[in-house]
Design a protein around this motif. Structure first.
Motif, PDB file in Angstrom:
ATOM      1  N   ASP A   1       0.795  -1.228   0.000  1.00  0.00           N
ATOM      2  CA  ASP A   1       0.000   0.000   0.000  1.00  0.00           C
ATOM      3  C   ASP A   1       0.828   1.279   0.000  1.00  0.00           C
TER       4      ASP A   1
ATOM      5  N   TYR B   1     -12.134   2.155   8.799  1.00  0.00           N
ATOM      6  CA  TYR B   1     -12.092   1.122   7.780  1.00  0.00           C
ATOM      7  C   TYR B   1     -10.873   0.266   8.042  1.00  0.00           C
ATOM      8  N   GLN B   2     -10.738  -0.817   7.288  1.00  0.00           N
ATOM      9  CA  GLN B   2      -9.674  -1.786   7.556  1.00  0.00           C
ATOM     10  C   GLN B   2      -8.668  -1.767   6.416  1.00  0.00           C
ATOM     11  N   LYS B   3      -7.409  -2.043   6.742  1.00  0.00           N
ATOM     12  CA  LYS B   3      -6.361  -2.176   5.724  1.00  0.00           C
ATOM     13  C   LYS B   3      -6.852  -3.084   4.598  1.00  0.00           C
TER      14      LYS B   3
ATOM     15  N   ASP C   1      -9.287  -2.444   2.505  1.00  0.00           N
ATOM     16  CA  ASP C   1     -10.631  -2.101   2.036  1.00  0.00           C
ATOM     17  C   ASP C   1     -10.541  -1.229   0.794  1.00  0.00           C
ATOM     18  N   GLN C   2     -11.415  -1.477  -0.153  1.00  0.00           N
ATOM     19  CA  GLN C   2     -11.450  -0.638  -1.344  1.00  0.00           C
ATOM     20  C   GLN C   2     -12.805  -0.003  -1.515  1.00  0.00           C
ATOM     21  N   ASP C   3     -13.754  -0.501  -0.760  1.00  0.00           N
ATOM     22  CA  ASP C   3     -15.114   0.032  -0.866  1.00  0.00           C
ATOM     23  C   ASP C   3     -15.423   0.812   0.407  1.00  0.00           C
TER      24      ASP C   3
ATOM     25  N   THR D   1     -18.160   2.941   0.538  1.00  0.00           N
ATOM     26  CA  THR D   1     -19.476   3.545   0.326  1.00  0.00           C
ATOM     27  C   THR D   1     -20.319   3.550   1.599  1.00  0.00           C
ATOM     28  N   ALA D   2     -20.147   2.513   2.445  1.00  0.00           N
ATOM     29  CA  ALA D   2     -20.962   2.462   3.664  1.00  0.00           C
ATOM     30  C   ALA D   2     -20.605   3.633   4.584  1.00  0.00           C
ATOM     31  N   GLN D   3     -19.277   3.846   4.801  1.00  0.00           N
ATOM     32  CA  GLN D   3     -18.848   4.948   5.656  1.00  0.00           C
ATOM     33  C   GLN D   3     -19.256   6.286   5.047  1.00  0.00           C
TER      34      GLN D   3
ATOM     35  N   GLY E   1      -3.455   5.816  -1.672  1.00  0.00           N
ATOM     36  CA  GLY E   1      -4.323   5.010  -2.522  1.00  0.00           C
ATOM     37  C   GLY E   1      -5.727   4.884  -1.951  1.00  0.00           C
ATOM     38  N   ASP E   2      -5.802   4.503  -0.652  1.00  0.00           N
ATOM     39  CA  ASP E   2      -7.103   4.370   0.005  1.00  0.00           C
ATOM     40  C   ASP E   2      -7.870   5.680  -0.093  1.00  0.00           C
TER      41      ASP E   2
ATOM     42  N   LEU F   1      -9.220   6.591  -3.598  1.00  0.00           N
ATOM     43  CA  LEU F   1     -10.420   5.811  -3.918  1.00  0.00           C
ATOM     44  C   LEU F   1     -11.617   6.327  -3.139  1.00  0.00           C
TER      45      LEU F   1
ATOM     46  N   ARG G   1     -12.936   9.648  -4.480  1.00  0.00           N
ATOM     47  CA  ARG G   1     -13.673   9.373  -5.720  1.00  0.00           C
ATOM     48  C   ARG G   1     -15.074   8.874  -5.436  1.00  0.00           C
TER      49      ARG G   1
ATOM     50  N   HIS H   1     -27.688   2.621   1.258  1.00  0.00           N
ATOM     51  CA  HIS H   1     -26.852   1.519   1.757  1.00  0.00           C
ATOM     52  C   HIS H   1     -27.123   0.242   0.966  1.00  0.00           C
TER      53      HIS H   1
ATOM     54  N   ASN I   1     -25.502   0.449  -2.354  1.00  0.00           N
ATOM     55  CA  ASN I   1     -24.064   0.213  -2.204  1.00  0.00           C
ATOM     56  C   ASN I   1     -23.779  -1.279  -2.046  1.00  0.00           C
TER      57      ASN I   1
ATOM     58  N   TYR J   1     -13.008   0.154  -8.699  1.00  0.00           N
ATOM     59  CA  TYR J   1     -11.968   0.646  -7.773  1.00  0.00           C
ATOM     60  C   TYR J   1     -10.709   0.890  -8.598  1.00  0.00           C
TER      61      TYR J   1
ATOM     62  N   GLN K   1      -7.756   1.499  -8.987  1.00  0.00           N
ATOM     63  CA  GLN K   1      -6.362   1.489  -8.552  1.00  0.00           C
ATOM     64  C   GLN K   1      -5.902   0.045  -8.557  1.00  0.00           C
TER      65      GLN K   1
ATOM     66  N   ILE L   1     -21.758  -4.308   3.775  1.00  0.00           N
ATOM     67  CA  ILE L   1     -22.118  -2.884   3.782  1.00  0.00           C
ATOM     68  C   ILE L   1     -23.019  -2.568   4.976  1.00  0.00           C
TER      69      ILE L   1
ATOM     70  N   VAL M   1     -21.034  -2.416   8.267  1.00  0.00           N
ATOM     71  CA  VAL M   1     -20.287  -1.169   8.434  1.00  0.00           C
ATOM     72  C   VAL M   1     -21.247   0.000   8.651  1.00  0.00           C
ATOM     73  N   ALA M   2     -22.397  -0.041   7.986  1.00  0.00           N
ATOM     74  CA  ALA M   2     -23.328   1.075   8.061  1.00  0.00           C
ATOM     75  C   ALA M   2     -24.019   1.151   9.421  1.00  0.00           C
TER      76      ALA M   2
ATOM     77  N   ALA N   1     -16.613  -1.840  11.978  1.00  0.00           N
ATOM     78  CA  ALA N   1     -16.160  -1.664  10.598  1.00  0.00           C
ATOM     79  C   ALA N   1     -14.811  -2.334  10.357  1.00  0.00           C
ATOM     80  N   GLY N   2     -13.960  -2.346  11.378  1.00  0.00           N
ATOM     81  CA  GLY N   2     -12.639  -2.951  11.226  1.00  0.00           C
ATOM     82  C   GLY N   2     -12.709  -4.459  11.089  1.00  0.00           C
TER      83      GLY N   2
ATOM     84  N   ARG O   1     -14.773  -6.081   9.136  1.00  0.00           N
ATOM     85  CA  ARG O   1     -15.499  -6.386   7.922  1.00  0.00           C
ATOM     86  C   ARG O   1     -15.016  -7.673   7.246  1.00  0.00           C
TER      87      ARG O   1
END
Lengths: 388, 297
Positions: A50, A212-214, A216-218, A220-222, A241-242, A245, A248, B9, B12, B214, B216, B256, B259-260, B266-267, B269
């Motif tokens: 990362d 969020y967690q290392k 994670d790429q999504d 949207t929930a947060q 990078g995180d 994304l 965006r 949600h 998503n 995504y 990247q 989702i 986390v929501a 959330a950690g 997930r």
């Protein structure tokens, strides 16, 4: 016969995997020959994973310094690079390998506080001094007499951004989104929160702290939660990078608020991945070629551009400084013994670095100014310098 | 609870779930025929994302040509892997093939680091894919609408292939018993090769969609999707194609929602996905739609 073929195939695959895994390390394999007239300095930085961009920018700065100043005490300085793969366990292994296998007398690294905090105790136990380029979490040097750094620390950085949000943006409320597995992000988030609460005078000015967690790429929930809370700013300490994304996805969800971050955002990837979405994002960092603090700083900007064909960045500058501080310590100590280097490092005072004047305090930390950058037309533009 | 917020949600979750579903289809199909968990599936996904990236950026190909090229090359790569790493082990204990699959996975990741470099690359995304549509306060990108469509089309195509064609019949026969299938005049090697080609092409489509969603990419990008989609496939009933789609959607929506509505977790997930895996294996090893054991593909 079948079984034999199976075994051979497996063996070949395993060997191939290991060979390729070791490719980042050019010195892999074979015993090192330790000679008297070479001073060995180790570097552990994330070259993959990362934070690969951060590690590679730092490594460029270190190499440039080594090229310009290849000798000290009449001896050649040789660098040994180990990739810590943006991983805590790998970071501890890398430090161990540098000390046990490469027999280094001092170490430079690492981008990413988590990696530095994993590598630190190993170096301390073996009595090898380490100079960090950009790990900003206070815990990196705290309680470790062998760890030093040439950058500011996060209580200051968090305050700088909180002040910017409050004074320049007029923000009254904020949401923090952080990578909960990253010591840097969690620490910086906390310091921002403390300072922001102090500035606004209200405990409720931080509407929420989202994790969020290392990997994670999504997000949207947060981000949907953020949209619902409708804060004035979003503070998102995390890797380039995180965060790119995330911003965006935020824009796709219709979140218009400004995003603020820390020094880890300073990487070309942040803008490449973020594109249009990261326009207007504001971050604090260590150094900008647009505001050179010292004479050697201007020289560095020139030389860097000649060698790499691009503008210098904070991490290359800090890598350069970390190398120079070690060389300075070796010179003052008149010896390349790890203990002597450590003692000389601890006494570093008014060192003229590329990123500013470096004086190491009793914790081994430098007190330095921060610069604030803003993404404008696909480039990091210098906004202002904040002094401690 | 605000209704628009809930639907956002949900949207998503469906968007993420459709990606999981798309990747899980290929996973489950290969397992269904060969009883082999192809751990390299996630890394094929990574390879296809890189092929698209290089096709568009370095060779300046139009995006549709890059996509076609990525699917073809990844399919060829899948066939090559089967020849080199799985076929020689066909008569060995299943565990050997599994370990070989893990080896292939590590090999592809490290090859990626050497060839493509460790630094992440940004994927170009055509503007029409990133456009946002607002439906009653719920923001959805055109891409998030496209992915479930692609998933469902591929699901129908694959079901047709497996249940309505001669090759599909041969695939189902191979999944029951190699030797008997061979006695019936089925070219087992060819069918298995074909299975891998199809599975890898599905991974390629998944990789392209993932990279667009995504944008990247780095050499480790396939690891987590690979594992998550493995969970989705097991949850839905491994070997069962509609099950994989269902598992993928449920996993995505579940993540989702976790986390929501429980932000403190959330950690955890990723842990959530693996808890589902463990619970499924403990209490319903055949998965949600797995009761039709004999029909497994």
């Amino acid at each position: 016969m079948r079984n034999k073929r199976t075994m051979i195939l497996l063996a070949v695959l395993l060997v191939a995997a290991f060979v390729f895994a070791g490719c980042g390390d050019k010195e892999a394999g074979g015993e090192e020959e330790v000679t008297e007239d070479v001073i060995r300095i180790g570097v552990y930085e994330p070259m993959t994973g990362d934070s690969a961009a951060g590690g590679q920018m730092t490594w460029e700065g270190i190499q440039l310094a080594n090229e310009l100043y290849p000798e000290v005490l009449g001896k050649q300085v040789r660098l040994f690079l180990e990739d810590n793969k943006t991983d805590k366990v790998e970071a501890a292994n890398a430090v161990n390998r540098l000390i046990e296998h490469h027999k280094v007398v001092a170490i430079i690294g690492s981008y990413g506080s988590s990696m530095s905090m994993a590598g630190g105790p190993v170096a301390q136990e073996k009595g090898i001094p380490v100079v960090g380029c950009s790990p900003t979490n206070p815990l990196v040097t705290l309680g470790n007499d062998y760890y030093f750094r040439v950058c500011f620390i996060d209580p200051f950085q968090g305050r700088v951004m909180a002040q910017y949000a409050f004074e320049s943006l007029g923000a009254e409320t904020a949401v923090i989104i952080r990578n909960v597995a990253d010591d840097y992000a969690v620490g910086l988030g906390n310091y921002f929160q403390e300072a922001f609460v102090e500035f606004t005078g209200s405990e409720d000015s931080i509407l929420s702290v989202l994790d969020y967690q290392k990997g994670d790429q999504d997000f949207t929930a947060q981000l949907t939660t953020v949209k619902n809370l409708n804060p004035d700013v979003v503070f998102a300490p995390g890797s380039y990078g995180d965060s790119a994304l995330m911003i965006r996805q935020a824009r796709e969800l219709g979140i218009q608020q400004p995003f603020l971050g820390g020094d880890t955002w300073e990487a070309p990837e942040f803008i490449e991945v973020g594109g249009e979405a990261v326009e207007g994002a504001v971050l604090s960092t260590h150094y900008s070629p647009e505001a050179t603090p010292t004479a050697i700083s201007e020289e560095f900007v020139q030389v860097y551009k000649e060698k790499f064909g691009k503008e210098a960045n904070a991490f290359a500058a800090l890598g350069f400084d970390a190398y120079m501080v070690i060389l300075d310590a070796i010179e003052r100590a008149g010896s390349a013994e790890p203990q002597a280097i450590r003692d000389a490092l601890a006494a570093t005072e008014n060192f003229q670095g590329v990123t500013g004047i470096i004086t190491l305090d009793e914790n081994g930390d430098a007190t330095k100014s921060a610069v604030i950058l803003k993404v404008d037309n696909g480039e990091f533009r210098y906004l202002t310098t904040v002094n401690p | 609870m605000d209704l628009a917020l809930f639907f956002q949600h949900l949207a998503n979750g469906i968007s993420l779930g459709s990606l999981y579903a798309l990747i899980a289809i290929g996973y489950t199909m290969v397992y269904g025929i060969l009883r082999l968990i192809n751990f390299a599936h996630g890394d094929l996904l990574m390879m296809s994302a890189y092929i698209v990236f290089y096709g568009m950026l370095v060779f300046a190909l139009p995006w549709w040509l890059s996509v076609v090229l990525a699917v073809l090359l990844t399919a060829a790569l899948g066939m090559g892997i089967e020849r080199a790493a799985y076929r020689p082990l066909r008569d060995s204990p299943r565990i050997s093939v599994l370990i070989s699959a893990i080896g292939v996975s590590f090999f592809l990741q490290n090859l990626g680091i050497v060839v493509f470099g460790g630094r992440a690359k940004a994927v170009y995304r055509p503007a029409w894919l990133a456009a946002t549509i607002d439906i009653g306060g719920v923001s959805i990108t055109t891409l998030a609408l496209l992915i479930p469509g692609v998933t469902l089309i591929l699901l129908l195509m694959l079901s047709h292939l497996v249940y309505r064609t001669k090759t599909g019949m041969a695939m189902r026969a191979v999944s029951r018993d190699y030797d008997t299938a061979r006695l019936m005049g089925i070219d087992v090697d060819r069918i298995i090769s074909f299975t891998f080609v199809t599975g890898s092409a599905l991974a390629a489509v998944g990789g392209i969609m993932w990279a667009l969603r995504y944008p990247q990419i780095h050499p480790m990008i396939g690891v987590m999707p690979g594992l998550k989609c493995f969970v989705a496939a097991v949850f839905g009933g491994i070997g069962n194609i509609p099950g994989a789609v269902l598992g993928g959607f449920l996993l995505g929506i579940g993540e989702i929602m976790l986390v929501a509505f429980i932000p403190n977790l959330a950690g955890y997930r990723d842990a959530f996905a693996f808890v589902i895996l463990i619970l499924t294996l403990l209490f319903r090893p055949t998965g949600l739609l797995g009761e039709k054991m004999a029909e497994k593909v």
